[in-house]
Scaffold this motif. Structure first.
Motif, short mmCIF file in Angstrom:
data_model
loop_
_atom_site.label_atom_id
_atom_site.label_comp_id
_atom_site.label_asym_id
_atom_site.label_seq_id
_atom_site.Cartn_x
_atom_site.Cartn_y
_atom_site.Cartn_z
N ASP A 230 -6.27 12.11 11.63
CA ASP A 230 -7.18 10.99 11.42
C ASP A 230 -7.97 11.16 10.13
O ASP A 230 -8.24 10.19 9.41
CB ASP A 230 -8.15 10.86 12.60
N GLU A 231 -8.34 12.39 9.83
CA GLU A 231 -9.09 12.64 8.60
C GLU A 231 -8.22 12.46 7.38
O GLU A 231 -8.67 11.96 6.34
CB GLU A 231 -9.66 14.06 8.62
N LEU A 232 -6.95 12.87 7.47
CA LEU A 232 -6.05 12.80 6.33
C LEU A 232 -5.55 11.38 6.06
O LEU A 232 -5.16 11.06 4.95
CB LEU A 232 -4.85 13.73 6.55
N PHE A 233 -5.55 10.54 7.10
CA PHE A 233 -5.12 9.16 6.91
C PHE A 233 -6.31 8.20 7.00
O PHE A 233 -6.24 7.14 7.60
CB PHE A 233 -4.04 8.80 7.94
N ALA A 234 -7.39 8.62 6.37
CA ALA A 234 -8.58 7.77 6.28
C ALA A 234 -8.39 6.76 5.15
O ALA A 234 -7.53 6.90 4.29
CB ALA A 234 -9.81 8.62 6.05
N ARG A 235 -9.25 5.77 5.16
CA ARG A 235 -9.13 4.66 4.19
C ARG A 235 -9.24 5.16 2.74
O ARG A 235 -8.63 4.58 1.84
CB ARG A 235 -10.23 3.63 4.49
N ARG A 236 -10.00 6.24 2.53
CA ARG A 236 -10.19 6.70 1.15
C ARG A 236 -8.92 7.25 0.52
O ARG A 236 -8.84 7.40 -0.70
CB ARG A 236 -11.30 7.75 1.09
N PHE A 237 -7.91 7.54 1.34
CA PHE A 237 -6.63 8.04 0.82
C PHE A 237 -5.62 6.92 0.60
O PHE A 237 -4.49 7.18 0.21
CB PHE A 237 -6.03 9.07 1.77
N ARG B 130 -5.45 21.77 1.11
CA ARG B 130 -5.64 23.09 0.49
C ARG B 130 -7.12 23.46 0.43
O ARG B 130 -7.48 24.64 0.64
CB ARG B 130 -5.03 23.08 -0.90
N LEU B 131 -7.96 22.51 0.15
CA LEU B 131 -9.40 22.79 0.14
C LEU B 131 -9.88 23.16 1.54
O LEU B 131 -10.73 24.06 1.70
CB LEU B 131 -10.18 21.58 -0.39
N ALA B 132 -9.33 22.46 2.54
CA ALA B 132 -9.72 22.76 3.92
C ALA B 132 -9.24 24.15 4.32
O ALA B 132 -9.95 24.90 5.00
CB ALA B 132 -9.14 21.71 4.85
N GLN B 133 -8.03 24.53 3.89
CA GLN B 133 -7.50 25.86 4.19
C GLN B 133 -8.36 26.94 3.54
O GLN B 133 -8.62 27.99 4.14
CB GLN B 133 -6.05 25.97 3.73
N TYR C 268 0.85 -1.20 0.00
CA TYR C 268 0.00 0.00 0.00
C TYR C 268 0.88 1.24 0.00
O TYR C 268 2.08 1.19 0.29
CB TYR C 268 -0.89 0.04 1.25
N GLU C 269 0.26 2.36 -0.36
CA GLU C 269 0.88 3.67 -0.16
C GLU C 269 -0.23 4.69 -0.01
O GLU C 269 -1.37 4.46 -0.42
CB GLU C 269 1.82 4.04 -1.30
N TRP C 270 0.13 5.80 0.60
CA TRP C 270 -0.84 6.87 0.78
C TRP C 270 -0.87 7.77 -0.45
O TRP C 270 0.16 8.04 -1.05
CB TRP C 270 -0.51 7.70 2.03
N ASN C 271 -2.06 8.22 -0.80
CA ASN C 271 -2.24 9.11 -1.94
C ASN C 271 -1.92 10.54 -1.49
O ASN C 271 -2.79 11.32 -1.13
CB ASN C 271 -3.67 9.01 -2.47
N TYR C 272 -0.61 10.85 -1.50
CA TYR C 272 -0.17 12.14 -0.97
C TYR C 272 -0.72 13.31 -1.77
O TYR C 272 -1.02 14.38 -1.20
CB TYR C 272 1.36 12.19 -0.93
N ALA C 273 -0.84 13.15 -3.09
CA ALA C 273 -1.39 14.24 -3.90
C ALA C 273 -2.82 14.56 -3.49
O ALA C 273 -3.20 15.74 -3.36
CB ALA C 273 -1.34 13.85 -5.38
N ARG C 274 -3.61 13.54 -3.24
CA ARG C 274 -5.00 13.77 -2.83
C ARG C 274 -5.06 14.35 -1.42
O ARG C 274 -5.91 15.20 -1.13
CB ARG C 274 -5.77 12.45 -2.90
N GLN C 275 -4.14 13.90 -0.56
CA GLN C 275 -4.10 14.46 0.80
C GLN C 275 -3.76 15.95 0.77
O GLN C 275 -4.37 16.75 1.48
CB GLN C 275 -3.08 13.69 1.64
#
Length: 297
Positions: A105-112, A93-96, A81-88
């Motif tokens: 916890d939100e940034l390392f959710a399963r969808r990423f 940026r959208l949150a900012q 596995y790897e984390w989708n850093y681009a999507r994170q």
């Protein structure tokens, strides 16, 4: 076939229906791997059918086939596995922009999470056949990543927790023995050595895979290849080369082996120039003479 075969004979018949003709020992190993939910490590020379049995089992059991091809430098990101850093980063940026603070916890959710073959094998339904091909090509430290997976069919992701298979996949590992596989991996697996098939089984395999081949030609091909394997060659032809040569001869409309045909097609059987030079000429003539004796007998 939604349920595992109920006997060794049943799994042998299921594989034969896929034009894969296993020895009794290999059918037994596959049967036990299914019944005991244990990985199966197959070692042997290249071209003896180690990779092909995974595809045949997947088709026979009506399960998905997931393949992890090993290579030097293979790491956890490519294998598990790897984390989708681009999507994170986009999420941050959208949150900012919305003046909202994202938590870890939100940034390392399963969808990423991007699933690679090992993790896919735990989450795919129905439980797939996972082929970890040519493990000996990977660096030895990579085997440490496999220990938890092979023992418990689970992967621990530090940011997310442990992901465990609902139903264990059927795991087939192969090795050409370019280096030794670590004992810790072997302890977690059932083991079987695939040798070159004897003449009778090799002929049956050729006929099953190539029903259009002339029966006399098939016997000649097998007898010639069996003779080649008695020579001191750098790379002996495997079953894969026998099948490739048979297909080539069918394409050339050959009905029997003769010196000219052998001379012009040796590159299908032998992949090193020194081996080709060794067999050409008088050696090929001798093998053809022996082949004719075997076929007549």
């Amino acid at each position: 076939m939604n349920q595992p075969p109920a006997s060794i004979d049943a799994i042998a018949e299921a594989l034969q229906a896929q034009a894969y003709l296993p020895s009794r020992e290999l059918a037994t190993a596959a049967f036990l791997a299914l019944r005991l939910s244990r990985p199966l490590l197959l070692e042997g020379a290249p071209g003896t059918g180690k990779t092909a049995i995974a595809a045949a089992l997947a088709a026979a059991l009506q399960r998905p086939l997931i393949r992890l091809q090993c290579y030097e430098g293979l790491d956890l990101a490519a294998a598990a596995y790897e984390w989708n850093y681009a999507r994170q980063m986009l999420e941050i940026r959208l949150a900012q922009a919305a003046e909202h603070q994202r938590t870890a916890d939100e940034l390392f959710a399963r969808r990423f999470l991007i699933e690679r073959p090992l993790l896919q094998a735990l989450t795919t339904q129905p439980a797939p056949v996972l082929l970890i091909d040519e493990l000996d090509r990977a660096d030895a430290p990579f085997e440490a990543f496999l220990l938890e997976f092979l023992a418990d069919y689970q992967i621990t992701i530090p940011e997310l927790g442990t992901i465990t298979a609902t139903a264990p996949p059927l795991v087939i590992l192969t090795s050409n023995r370019s280096r030794e596989i670590h004992d810790a991996v072997k302890r977690r697996c059932l083991y079987h050595w695939l040798d070159f098939p004897d003449a009778a089984r090799e002929l049956a395999i050729v006929r099953a895979r190539l029903p259009q081949i002339d029966q006399r030609l098939a016997g000649q091909v097998v007898a010639f290849v069996q003779g080649l394997r008695q020579l001191d060659l750098y790379k002996l032809p495997g079953l894969a080369e026998t099948l490739d040569w048979s297909r080539a001869l069918v394409e050339l409309n050959a009905v029997s082996l003769d010196p000219a045909t052998v001379q012009s097609t040796l590159g299908v059987l032998l992949k090193y120039q020194d081996d080709i030079a060794r067999v050409q000429g008088s050696e090929a003539a001798r093998l053809l003479a022996e082949m004719r004796e075997v076929v007549r007998a």
